[in-house]
Design a protein around this motif. Structure first.
Motif, PDB file in Angstrom:
ATOM      1  N   LYS A   1       6.584  22.373  12.215  1.00  0.00           N
ATOM      2  CA  LYS A   1       5.239  22.188  12.774  1.00  0.00           C
ATOM      3  C   LYS A   1       4.827  23.407  13.586  1.00  0.00           C
ATOM      4  N   ARG A   2       5.804  24.004  14.277  1.00  0.00           N
ATOM      5  CA  ARG A   2       5.489  25.187  15.079  1.00  0.00           C
ATOM      6  C   ARG A   2       5.061  26.347  14.188  1.00  0.00           C
ATOM      7  N   ILE A   3       5.717  26.497  13.079  1.00  0.00           N
ATOM      8  CA  ILE A   3       5.361  27.582  12.163  1.00  0.00           C
ATOM      9  C   ILE A   3       3.951  27.375  11.631  1.00  0.00           C
ATOM     10  N   ILE A   4       3.624  26.146  11.269  1.00  0.00           N
ATOM     11  CA  ILE A   4       2.285  25.838  10.769  1.00  0.00           C
ATOM     12  C   ILE A   4       1.252  26.105  11.858  1.00  0.00           C
ATOM     13  N   LEU A   5       1.555  25.714  13.076  1.00  0.00           N
ATOM     14  CA  LEU A   5       0.634  25.950  14.194  1.00  0.00           C
ATOM     15  C   LEU A   5       0.451  27.450  14.434  1.00  0.00           C
ATOM     16  N   LEU A   6       1.553  28.217  14.359  1.00  0.00           N
ATOM     17  CA  LEU A   6       1.458  29.659  14.560  1.00  0.00           C
ATOM     18  C   LEU A   6       0.628  30.319  13.456  1.00  0.00           C
ATOM     19  N   VAL A   7       0.834  29.890  12.218  1.00  0.00           N
ATOM     20  CA  VAL A   7       0.070  30.446  11.104  1.00  0.00           C
ATOM     21  C   VAL A   7      -1.406  30.091  11.262  1.00  0.00           C
ATOM     22  N   ALA A   8      -1.695  28.853  11.631  1.00  0.00           N
ATOM     23  CA  ALA A   8      -3.083  28.432  11.822  1.00  0.00           C
ATOM     24  C   ALA A   8      -3.727  29.206  12.970  1.00  0.00           C
TER      25      ALA A   8
END
Length: 68
Positions: free
Chosen positions: A2-9
Motif C-alpha cells: 500500500k505504501r508503494i502505491i501511495l508513493l507512486v500516486a
C-alpha cells in the motif's frame, strides 16, 4: 504494498502539479509578449496619426496661404 502505491500516486500527482505550473508560466510569458507587441503597435499607430494630423495641418495652412 500500500505504501508503494501511495508513493507512486503521490509522485504522479506531484508531477501533474509541476506540469500545470510550467504551463501557467509559459502562458504568462506568451501574454507578456502579446502585451509588449500590442504596446509597440499602439505606439506606431499613434505616430502615424500624429504624422497624418501634421499633413492635414500643413495642407490647411497651404490652402489658407493661397487664398490670401
Amino acid at each position: 504494498m500500500k505504501r508503494i502505491i501511495l508513493l507512486v500516486a503521490a509522485a504522479a500527482l506531484a508531477g501533474c502539479g509541476v506540469e500545470t505550473a510550467s504551463t501557467a508560466a509559459t502562458a504568462a510569458a506568451l501574454k507578456k509578449q502579446e502585451l509588449e507587441q500590442s504596446k509597440k503597435t499602439l505606439e506606431q499607430a499613434q505616430q502615424k496619426i500624429g504624422q497624418a494630423m501634421e499633413q492635414v495641418q500643413q495642407s490647411q495652412q497651404s490652402r489658407e496661404a493661397s487664398e490670401k
